[in-house]
Design a protein around this motif. Structure first.
Motif, PDB file in Angstrom:
ATOM      1  N   PRO A 125       0.816  -1.229   0.000  1.00  0.00           N
ATOM      2  CA  PRO A 125       0.000   0.000   0.000  1.00  0.00           C
ATOM      3  C   PRO A 125       0.846   1.275   0.000  1.00  0.00           C
ATOM      4  N   VAL A 126       1.976   1.240   0.724  1.00  0.00           N
ATOM      5  CA  VAL A 126       2.880   2.395   0.735  1.00  0.00           C
ATOM      6  C   VAL A 126       3.465   2.603  -0.655  1.00  0.00           C
ATOM      7  N   LEU A 127       3.856   1.499  -1.316  1.00  0.00           N
ATOM      8  CA  LEU A 127       4.398   1.573  -2.673  1.00  0.00           C
ATOM      9  C   LEU A 127       3.385   2.208  -3.625  1.00  0.00           C
ATOM     10  N   ILE A 128       2.136   1.760  -3.529  1.00  0.00           N
ATOM     11  CA  ILE A 128       1.100   2.277  -4.421  1.00  0.00           C
ATOM     12  C   ILE A 128       0.938   3.784  -4.243  1.00  0.00           C
ATOM     13  N   PHE A 129       0.846   4.227  -2.984  1.00  0.00           N
ATOM     14  CA  PHE A 129       0.688   5.658  -2.738  1.00  0.00           C
ATOM     15  C   PHE A 129       1.918   6.440  -3.190  1.00  0.00           C
ATOM     16  N   ALA A 130       3.118   5.924  -2.869  1.00  0.00           N
ATOM     17  CA  ALA A 130       4.359   6.655  -3.147  1.00  0.00           C
ATOM     18  C   ALA A 130       4.650   6.764  -4.635  1.00  0.00           C
ATOM     19  N   LEU A 131       4.210   5.801  -5.441  1.00  0.00           N
ATOM     20  CA  LEU A 131       4.506   5.843  -6.868  1.00  0.00           C
ATOM     21  C   LEU A 131       3.377   6.454  -7.700  1.00  0.00           C
TER      22      LEU A 131
ATOM     23  N   GLU B 237       6.179 -16.211  13.768  1.00  0.00           N
ATOM     24  CA  GLU B 237       5.559 -15.260  12.859  1.00  0.00           C
ATOM     25  C   GLU B 237       5.561 -13.875  13.497  1.00  0.00           C
ATOM     26  N   ILE B 238       5.660 -12.853  12.664  1.00  0.00           N
ATOM     27  CA  ILE B 238       5.569 -11.470  13.125  1.00  0.00           C
ATOM     28  C   ILE B 238       4.507 -10.768  12.293  1.00  0.00           C
ATOM     29  N   GLU B 239       3.448 -10.361  12.946  1.00  0.00           N
ATOM     30  CA  GLU B 239       2.394  -9.654  12.236  1.00  0.00           C
ATOM     31  C   GLU B 239       2.880  -8.251  11.843  1.00  0.00           C
ATOM     32  N   MET B 240       2.609  -7.867  10.603  1.00  0.00           N
ATOM     33  CA  MET B 240       3.010  -6.542  10.113  1.00  0.00           C
ATOM     34  C   MET B 240       1.808  -5.881   9.445  1.00  0.00           C
ATOM     35  N   PRO B 241       0.892  -5.365  10.244  1.00  0.00           N
ATOM     36  CA  PRO B 241      -0.314  -4.745   9.656  1.00  0.00           C
ATOM     37  C   PRO B 241       0.028  -3.539   8.798  1.00  0.00           C
ATOM     38  N   ALA B 242      -0.630  -3.456   7.654  1.00  0.00           N
ATOM     39  CA  ALA B 242      -0.397  -2.332   6.741  1.00  0.00           C
ATOM     40  C   ALA B 242      -0.965  -1.051   7.344  1.00  0.00           C
ATOM     41  N   PRO B 243      -0.360   0.096   7.039  1.00  0.00           N
ATOM     42  CA  PRO B 243      -0.873   1.372   7.569  1.00  0.00           C
ATOM     43  C   PRO B 243      -2.255   1.703   7.028  1.00  0.00           C
ATOM     44  N   PHE B 244      -2.576   1.201   5.821  1.00  0.00           N
ATOM     45  CA  PHE B 244      -3.909   1.362   5.237  1.00  0.00           C
ATOM     46  C   PHE B 244      -4.088   0.297   4.170  1.00  0.00           C
ATOM     47  N   GLU B 245      -5.325   0.085   3.741  1.00  0.00           N
ATOM     48  CA  GLU B 245      -5.638  -0.937   2.751  1.00  0.00           C
ATOM     49  C   GLU B 245      -5.174  -0.502   1.358  1.00  0.00           C
ATOM     50  N   VAL B 246      -5.078  -1.474   0.464  1.00  0.00           N
ATOM     51  CA  VAL B 246      -4.655  -1.208  -0.907  1.00  0.00           C
ATOM     52  C   VAL B 246      -5.601  -0.213  -1.586  1.00  0.00           C
ATOM     53  N   MET B 247      -6.902  -0.424  -1.435  1.00  0.00           N
ATOM     54  CA  MET B 247      -7.862   0.473  -2.074  1.00  0.00           C
ATOM     55  C   MET B 247      -7.768   1.881  -1.491  1.00  0.00           C
ATOM     56  N   THR B 248      -7.549   1.957  -0.189  1.00  0.00           N
ATOM     57  CA  THR B 248      -7.373   3.268   0.440  1.00  0.00           C
ATOM     58  C   THR B 248      -6.160   3.984  -0.148  1.00  0.00           C
ATOM     59  N   ALA B 249      -5.059   3.236  -0.326  1.00  0.00           N
ATOM     60  CA  ALA B 249      -3.839   3.818  -0.896  1.00  0.00           C
ATOM     61  C   ALA B 249      -4.093   4.336  -2.302  1.00  0.00           C
ATOM     62  N   LEU B 250      -4.834   3.563  -3.098  1.00  0.00           N
ATOM     63  CA  LEU B 250      -5.107   3.954  -4.472  1.00  0.00           C
ATOM     64  C   LEU B 250      -5.962   5.229  -4.534  1.00  0.00           C
TER      65      LEU B 250
ATOM     66  N   LEU C 290      -6.425   7.460  -2.139  1.00  0.00           N
ATOM     67  CA  LEU C 290      -5.681   8.576  -1.557  1.00  0.00           C
ATOM     68  C   LEU C 290      -4.653   9.123  -2.539  1.00  0.00           C
ATOM     69  N   ALA C 291      -3.978   8.219  -3.265  1.00  0.00           N
ATOM     70  CA  ALA C 291      -2.979   8.643  -4.246  1.00  0.00           C
ATOM     71  C   ALA C 291      -3.615   9.492  -5.339  1.00  0.00           C
ATOM     72  N   PHE C 292      -4.791   9.080  -5.817  1.00  0.00           N
ATOM     73  CA  PHE C 292      -5.459   9.839  -6.866  1.00  0.00           C
ATOM     74  C   PHE C 292      -5.939  11.188  -6.348  1.00  0.00           C
ATOM     75  N   CYS C 293      -6.507  11.189  -5.134  1.00  0.00           N
ATOM     76  CA  CYS C 293      -7.007  12.449  -4.579  1.00  0.00           C
ATOM     77  C   CYS C 293      -5.872  13.454  -4.393  1.00  0.00           C
ATOM     78  N   VAL C 294      -4.781  13.009  -3.787  1.00  0.00           N
ATOM     79  CA  VAL C 294      -3.661  13.905  -3.535  1.00  0.00           C
ATOM     80  C   VAL C 294      -2.986  14.310  -4.844  1.00  0.00           C
ATOM     81  N   GLY C 295      -2.785  13.340  -5.746  1.00  0.00           N
ATOM     82  CA  GLY C 295      -2.132  13.636  -7.019  1.00  0.00           C
ATOM     83  C   GLY C 295      -2.923  14.625  -7.852  1.00  0.00           C
ATOM     84  N   LEU C 296      -4.232  14.407  -7.940  1.00  0.00           N
ATOM     85  CA  LEU C 296      -5.065  15.319  -8.723  1.00  0.00           C
ATOM     86  C   LEU C 296      -5.155  16.692  -8.058  1.00  0.00           C
ATOM     87  N   ALA C 297      -5.211  16.716  -6.732  1.00  0.00           N
ATOM     88  CA  ALA C 297      -5.285  17.997  -6.026  1.00  0.00           C
ATOM     89  C   ALA C 297      -4.036  18.831  -6.278  1.00  0.00           C
ATOM     90  N   MET C 298      -2.886  18.166  -6.376  1.00  0.00           N
ATOM     91  CA  MET C 298      -1.636  18.892  -6.613  1.00  0.00           C
ATOM     92  C   MET C 298      -1.573  19.496  -8.010  1.00  0.00           C
TER      93      MET C 298
END
Length: 413
Positions: free
Chosen positions: A52-58, A125-138, A140-148
């Protein structure tokens, strides 16, 4: 090619990992295999956190950078590129639906993990919960990118560009080098679980089918393009062969841009239009990659008898087309961008995703070659519609758009 250079190729390391995984499955004790099961679990959990971080960052800087382009012509080019990518996925769906029952047979596989109860379990095992879901990242990326693109946000744009650089560093220095170990662990588990021959036998057929389909996709693209621009499609396709061959050798759309530009110009595309469309499409047009990922995903669904409806998979194709904008410009980058939606939309587990990664990288260069050759077709269509001048956009403006698209590619390579 020297051994040192060969060993540095991801494809070579993946092939070695597959072979070693198969061989080691014949004699590895359970305790040693569990070491790699533990690693695969940790690495898979990290990917769940990181994707999800990758999706938002790219996607965010890509949308923001593209949005600063030449108005309607950028929208037209992006629309054609996205449409081409989606059509590729729908063709893959149609071909797989029509052929997989007889090509892959009716035999279904169970999960790849666990030989029996209590065997091949991770040590911890070590649980590593994502900061947000994949759809949320997508979203959010569009909203922020378009707003800029609508407000002056130089500081924020610089910030997301720097975040993109950080994420690319993680991909290149951490994720990509560890993929061979991940693939090794998966094939080790398949060998010890007794499903290896069935999986390999089926996927060899799918690899051949995917390679053939990327070539047929190019023929279809140029037949449509030839009809639109009133030129011989096969002559135009042949003119693009240097770009195809270069991409086949480099597995990089960005590295092939200079050759693609020259080939597009030989096909009658003006320098103005070529300089705008080719670098841009190298970022957003991944029809060949879509073809491969869709065929491989459908093979996994068929082999493991997953309950995925037609509409669910079509929705997956449309989402994957957007995810391709986030594809890093490294070997296997498109499949890494697709990992999130494979798990989120199709419910693939870590073993099924590992098979997808190995299969994708095995013929990565064929998908890249189809991508860049298709860029030439899009350039010809835009050239025809714009009259070779992008509807009044002057050379300076077009150069600005070329620089923006090249900046996106450079940051990913």
């Amino acid at each position: 090619m020297t051994l040192k250079k060969l060993s540095g190729m991801l494809l070579f390391r993946i092939i070695v990992a597959i072979i070693l995984g198969i061989v080691c499955s014949l004699f590895f004790p359970d305790w040693l295999a569990r070491v790699f099961v533990t690693f695969n679990g940790l690495f898979s959990n990290f990917l769940d956190l990181f994707i999800p971080v990758l999706i938002f960052a790219l996607i965010t800087p890509a949308i923001a950078g593209i949005g600063k382009g030449a108005g309607k012509w950028l929208g037209l080019t992006a629309g054609i590129a996205y449409g081409s990518t989606i059509i590729s996925g729908l063709i893959a769906f149609g071909v797989a639906t029509a052929s997989y029952n007889w090509l892959l047979g009716d035999k279904k596989l169970d999960t790849l993990a666990d030989i029996d109860e209590g065997a091949l379990q991770p040590f911890f095992e070590i649980e590593m919960p994502a900061p947000f879901e994949v759809m949320t990242a997508l979203i959010l990326a569009f909203c922020v990118g378009l707003a800029m693109t609508a407000v002056k946000s130089d500081v924020l744009y610089t910030g997301v560009r720097e975040l993109e650089g950080v994420v690319m560093k993680v991909i290149k220095a951490f994720v990509i080098p560890l993929l061979p170990i991940f693939v090794f662990g998966t094939f080790l588990g398949m060998g010890m679980n007794g499903t290896l021959l069935d999986v390999i036998g089926s996927f060899i057929k799918v690899l051949v089918l995917a390679t053939v389909m990327t070539l047929l996709l190019l023929v279809l693209q140029y037949l449509v393009t030839g009809a639109i621009v009133k030129k011989n499609p096969f002559k135009a396709l042949w003119t693009m062969m240097p770009a195809y061959a270069t991409a086949l050798g480099t597995s990089s759309s960005a590295a092939t841009i200079p050759v693609t530009l020259e080939c597009a110009k030989k096909n009658g595309v003006t320098e103005n239009v070529a300089g705008f469309t080719v670098p841009l499409c190298a970022t957003i047009h991944l029809a060949g990659s879509m073809m491969k990922i869709s065929l491989f995903a459908l093979a996994v669904i068929h082999m493991f008898d997953l309950d995925i409806s037609t509409w669910n998979f079509i929705g997956f194709i449309f989402l994957l087309g957007i995810m391709m904008v986030a594809a890093p410009g490294v070997p296997g980058g498109a499949i890494m961008a697709a990992v999130g939606v494979l798990g989120d939309q199709l419910g693939f587990n870590q073993d099924q995703i590992a098979i997808m990664i190995a299969a994708y990288i095995a013929i990565d260069s064929f998908g890249t070659a189809a991508n860049v050759t298709g860029d030439g077709a899009i350039a010809m269509v835009v050239n025809k519609i714009s009259g070779g001048a992008l509807g009044g956009v002057d050379s300076a403006e077009a150069k600005t758009d070329e620089a923006i698209a090249e900046d996106i590619n450079d940051s990913r390579n």
